[in-house]
Design a protein around this motif. Structure first.
Motif, PDB file in Angstrom:
ATOM      1  N   VAL A   1     -10.522 -10.635  -7.438  1.00 25.01           N
ATOM      2  CA  VAL A   1      -9.747 -10.590  -6.200  1.00 25.01           C
ATOM      3  C   VAL A   1     -10.047 -11.877  -5.453  1.00 25.01           C
ATOM      4  CG1 VAL A   1      -9.685  -8.088  -6.027  1.00 25.01           C
ATOM      5  CG2 VAL A   1     -11.563  -9.349  -4.979  1.00 25.01           C
TER       6      VAL A   1
ATOM      7  N   LEU B   1       0.825  -1.217   0.000  1.00 24.74           N
ATOM      8  CA  LEU B   1       0.000   0.000   0.000  1.00 24.74           C
ATOM      9  C   LEU B   1       0.856   1.263   0.000  1.00 24.74           C
ATOM     10  CD1 LEU B   1      -3.114   0.145   0.043  1.00 24.74           C
ATOM     11  CD2 LEU B   1      -2.999   0.505   2.511  1.00 24.74           C
TER      12      LEU B   1
ATOM     13  N   ALA C   1      -1.375  -8.038  -2.928  1.00 24.76           N
ATOM     14  CA  ALA C   1      -1.268  -7.168  -4.105  1.00 24.76           C
ATOM     15  C   ALA C   1      -2.492  -7.334  -4.992  1.00 24.76           C
ATOM     16  CB  ALA C   1       0.005  -7.504  -4.884  1.00 24.76           C
ATOM     17  N   GLU C   2      -2.917  -8.591  -5.165  1.00 22.78           N
ATOM     18  CA  GLU C   2      -4.105  -8.851  -5.975  1.00 22.78           C
ATOM     19  C   GLU C   2      -5.326  -8.184  -5.348  1.00 22.78           C
ATOM     20  OE1 GLU C   2      -4.757 -13.004  -7.205  1.00 22.78           O
ATOM     21  OE2 GLU C   2      -6.840 -12.710  -6.614  1.00 22.78           O
ATOM     22  N   GLY C   3      -5.468  -8.348  -4.023  1.00 22.09           N
ATOM     23  CA  GLY C   3      -6.641  -7.823  -3.329  1.00 22.09           C
ATOM     24  C   GLY C   3      -6.688  -6.306  -3.337  1.00 22.09           C
ATOM     25  N   LEU C   4      -5.517  -5.677  -3.377  1.00 21.83           N
ATOM     26  CA  LEU C   4      -5.459  -4.219  -3.400  1.00 21.83           C
ATOM     27  C   LEU C   4      -5.417  -3.695  -4.839  1.00 21.83           C
ATOM     28  CD1 LEU C   4      -2.878  -3.848  -0.513  1.00 21.83           C
ATOM     29  CD2 LEU C   4      -5.239  -3.019  -0.461  1.00 21.83           C
ATOM     30  N   ALA C   5      -5.474  -4.609  -5.809  1.00 19.10           N
ATOM     31  CA  ALA C   5      -5.359  -4.227  -7.224  1.00 19.10           C
ATOM     32  C   ALA C   5      -4.146  -3.328  -7.418  1.00 19.10           C
ATOM     33  CB  ALA C   5      -6.642  -3.551  -7.718  1.00 19.10           C
ATOM     34  N   ALA C   6      -3.021  -3.784  -6.850  1.00 22.30           N
ATOM     35  CA  ALA C   6      -1.799  -2.977  -6.859  1.00 22.30           C
ATOM     36  C   ALA C   6      -0.836  -3.516  -7.906  1.00 22.30           C
ATOM     37  CB  ALA C   6      -1.137  -3.020  -5.477  1.00 22.30           C
ATOM     38  N   ASP C   7      -0.507  -2.685  -8.889  1.00 19.10           N
ATOM     39  CA  ASP C   7       0.430  -3.095  -9.941  1.00 19.10           C
ATOM     40  C   ASP C   7       1.854  -2.827  -9.464  1.00 19.10           C
ATOM     41  OD1 ASP C   7       1.784  -3.738 -12.222  1.00 19.10           O
ATOM     42  OD2 ASP C   7       1.182  -1.940 -13.326  1.00 19.10           O
ATOM     43  N   VAL C   8       2.352  -3.700  -8.579  1.00 17.93           N
ATOM     44  CA  VAL C   8       3.719  -3.564  -8.067  1.00 17.93           C
ATOM     45  C   VAL C   8       4.501  -4.833  -8.385  1.00 17.93           C
ATOM     46  CG1 VAL C   8       3.157  -1.951  -6.210  1.00 17.93           C
ATOM     47  CG2 VAL C   8       3.002  -4.405  -5.785  1.00 17.93           C
ATOM     48  N   THR C   9       5.790  -4.659  -8.668  1.00 16.28           N
ATOM     49  CA  THR C   9       6.684  -5.793  -8.859  1.00 16.28           C
ATOM     50  C   THR C   9       7.212  -6.189  -7.487  1.00 16.28           C
ATOM     51  OG1 THR C   9       7.326  -5.042 -11.055  1.00 16.28           O
ATOM     52  CG2 THR C   9       8.858  -6.517  -9.925  1.00 16.28           C
TER      53      THR C   9
ATOM     54  N   TYR D   1      -2.569  -9.342  -9.970  1.00 17.04           N
ATOM     55  CA  TYR D   1      -3.167  -8.172 -10.620  1.00 17.04           C
ATOM     56  C   TYR D   1      -2.171  -7.428 -11.488  1.00 17.04           C
ATOM     57  CZ  TYR D   1      -5.183  -3.684 -11.594  1.00 17.04           C
ATOM     58  OH  TYR D   1      -5.634  -2.579 -12.261  1.00 17.04           O
TER      59      TYR D   1
ATOM     60  N   ASN E   1       2.192 -11.652  -8.921  1.00 21.14           N
ATOM     61  CA  ASN E   1       1.127 -10.740  -8.526  1.00 21.14           C
ATOM     62  C   ASN E   1      -0.094 -11.081  -9.374  1.00 21.14           C
ATOM     63  OD1 ASN E   1      -0.577  -8.567  -8.140  1.00 21.14           O
ATOM     64  ND2 ASN E   1       1.024  -7.014  -8.313  1.00 21.14           N
TER      65      ASN E   1
ATOM     66  N   ARG F   1     -12.610  -1.152  -3.863  1.00 21.60           N
ATOM     67  CA  ARG F   1     -11.313  -1.443  -4.493  1.00 21.60           C
ATOM     68  C   ARG F   1     -11.254  -2.856  -5.068  1.00 21.60           C
ATOM     69  NH1 ARG F   1      -5.464   1.047  -2.494  1.00 21.60           N
ATOM     70  NH2 ARG F   1      -4.359   0.158  -4.258  1.00 21.60           N
TER      71      ARG F   1
ATOM     72  N   LEU G   1     -10.376 -12.429   0.741  1.00 21.84           N
ATOM     73  CA  LEU G   1     -10.723 -11.100   1.246  1.00 21.84           C
ATOM     74  C   LEU G   1     -12.135 -10.710   0.862  1.00 21.84           C
ATOM     75  CD1 LEU G   1     -10.334  -9.105  -1.471  1.00 21.84           C
ATOM     76  CD2 LEU G   1      -7.966  -9.548  -0.945  1.00 21.84           C
TER      77      LEU G   1
END
Lengths: 338, 338
Positions: B107, A270, A294-302, B309, B307, B141, B111
């Protein structure tokens, strides 16, 4: 793999038990033990389990080594490293060591055959550094460093134990076309302070060190390793993200997790910008919590699993210790407190 | 976070228990359940625990949902996804759905507040797809896809469940200046076949699909998704590395782990070239085994936590299903066998 007792066919790290006998094969090396350095997450787990009772911690470490032929904490899955003196080098060993060299192993104790002969009598069970007698076996593919003459060996050991963190942090920062902002969770710790120094040296635009208590904040401020220092609980995702964004003017491009407690995955994700990178060095990281978080937060992070090995990592970490006074000061304070 | 019952202050994925009541807040959406799709690692763990006794598996899934207010397997830490029909949309929800839309959640179920009202009476406990009645709650989200009209919804669901794998595989391959070689462990499975198709479409030089049994080898050969197909046990590091090197002419530049069994970390690392990348999609991955394995093998590999997402991942995976006949054939066979 010839030292794997059970289960058969796995690599030494995955084995439940190793054969720690002292006779070496042609490509092995035997090291006379001087000191183990337990992984921080492992020591913390044992200390908390036994409510700080040093004798009970010592008894459990001894029992793990006797049972498994290696120091492999079954709860955290982690080990640590060791220093000692090379006793015998097999004629076919490719390792760059000679009998009499004082060395540190840079591969985990979880895959190093280990036999302790003094019952850990010289250790009070209250710190990560464990003086001991006995021997360890190094394989042809082990990574080992001869300890430098100009540094206290305990200082070298503490640095070498976490030397993957600064190397991978620097590589990650170098991977950005524009200088990124970098947040380091646990910035006042061993891997955290080295990661902050590496991020700056690699050209980070701004850095923030996140620490949990005022005493660590004061130490990190005095060390001058980060652009900003903030107090936050890395297990509180919303609070952590707000603190990092406040210090950097927005979420971090790169977040480095160096806190040795579970439950920091969601906060790290986050706190990181879309398109950014999270580097997990803490052995308390849960793969599933990170992936699903990351999936649950829809976060496009490596998200990178912190690899403890990179070419040149030992020399790089020791150079940071030698050339960055704030790193040297934090490590020296830490040793003095142990 | 208002649906988190315990422990307070964590995000829904980390919570032990969620409040699954059906009344929605202004930014929530209620979905009438039609079917759950359990995560493969989760279903396998439950099936093995109960020795294939479907009634016992069903009872445990029901008990997890009733106890936790979500489908969150406590052993594997994983969930799955669902399809259903939108029943009510709060006035402030940003999700692009209307009442009556048939949707799939992207998702994790770990969660997603979930209440089942039919005791899972329509499920025999012998497959990952669980027909059921009840409701689920989506947050602002959440990530949700309206199911396409041109595809069997069970087919869409199976693809959407693993749509992060092809997207991240393609991004990883695109990150190489020279076309890389790619090995996919579990190449005949859902995420594995999509990853192979994505690697080829993204420009991989050569690909190898690794499968554990002759039947899967034959299916993957018939699908024509990989340059080479080899039989190997991904839990046997030395054997796996030799098989991959034999097929590709050397270790893989990129190794994608899509096998839903534990213990594949070391093989994946050993099968990967120095300077290469391992992408872990299996929820059975151990963070510590990967981190310490790479260190213990002195392997300079970049290790990514898969990930689930990435922007556009659902559309990309569905496009592979529509345009690559081999992918379509493998998914259709799989559905027919369920």
């Amino acid at each position: 793999m010839r030292r794997v007792v059970e289960p058969a066919g796995v690599l030494p790290q995955a084995a439940y038990r190793l054969d720690a006998r002292g006779e070496i094969a042609a490509d092995e090396v035997r090291v006379r033990l001087e000191r183990l350095n337990l992984d921080a997450a492992s020591f913390r787990q044992l200390a908390e389990k036994h409510g700080g009772d040093g004798a009970a911690v010592r008894a459990e470490v001894l029992s793990i080594i006797q049972d498994r032929g290696k120091m492999h904490n079954p709860v955290t899955g982690s080990g640590g490293m060791l220093i000692g003196t090379v006793a015998e080098v097999g004629p076919e060993s490719p390792l760059p060591v000679r009998p009499g060299d004082r060395v540190a192993t840079l591969v985990s104790l979880t895959l190093t055959p280990l036999a302790v002969t003094d019952g850990l009598a010289g250790w009070d069970g209250r710190g990560e550094q464990v003086p001991c007698a006995g021997h360890a076996i190094l394989f042809a593919r082990s990574v080992v460093a001869v300890l430098p003459d100009d540094l206290d060996p305990r200082l070298s050991l503490a640095v070498l134990d976490v030397c993957g963190a600064p190397a991978l942090t620097a590589r990650t920062v170098h991977g950005y076309a524009e200088p990124p902002t970098v947040a380091v969770l646990g910035g006042a710790g061993k891997s955290g302070s080295l990661a902050l120094a590496a991020a700056r040296q690699a050209g980070a635009a701004r850095t923030v060190g996140v620490v949990p208590v005022p005493a660590e904040r004061d130490r990190l401020l005095a060390a001058g390793l980060a652009t900003e220092v903030v107090l936050a609980d890395a297990r509180d995702p919303v609070g952590l993200a707000a603190s990092v964004a406040g210090a950097l003017g927005g979420p971090a491009d790169v977040t480095v997790v160096c806190v040795d407690v579970p439950g920091c995955e969601h906060g790290a994700i986050l706190a990181t910008a879309d398109g950014g990178t999270v580097v997990f060095f803490s052995m308390a990281t849960s793969f599933a919590a990170a992936a699903l978080g990351a999936e649950g937060l829809a976060a496009d992070v490596t998200m990178l699993i912190g690899n403890g090995y990179l070419p040149g990592h030992a020399e790089y970490a020791l150079s940071l210790l030698r050339t960055v006074p704030g790193v040297r000061a934090l490590f020296a304070e830490r040793l003095a407190a142990d």
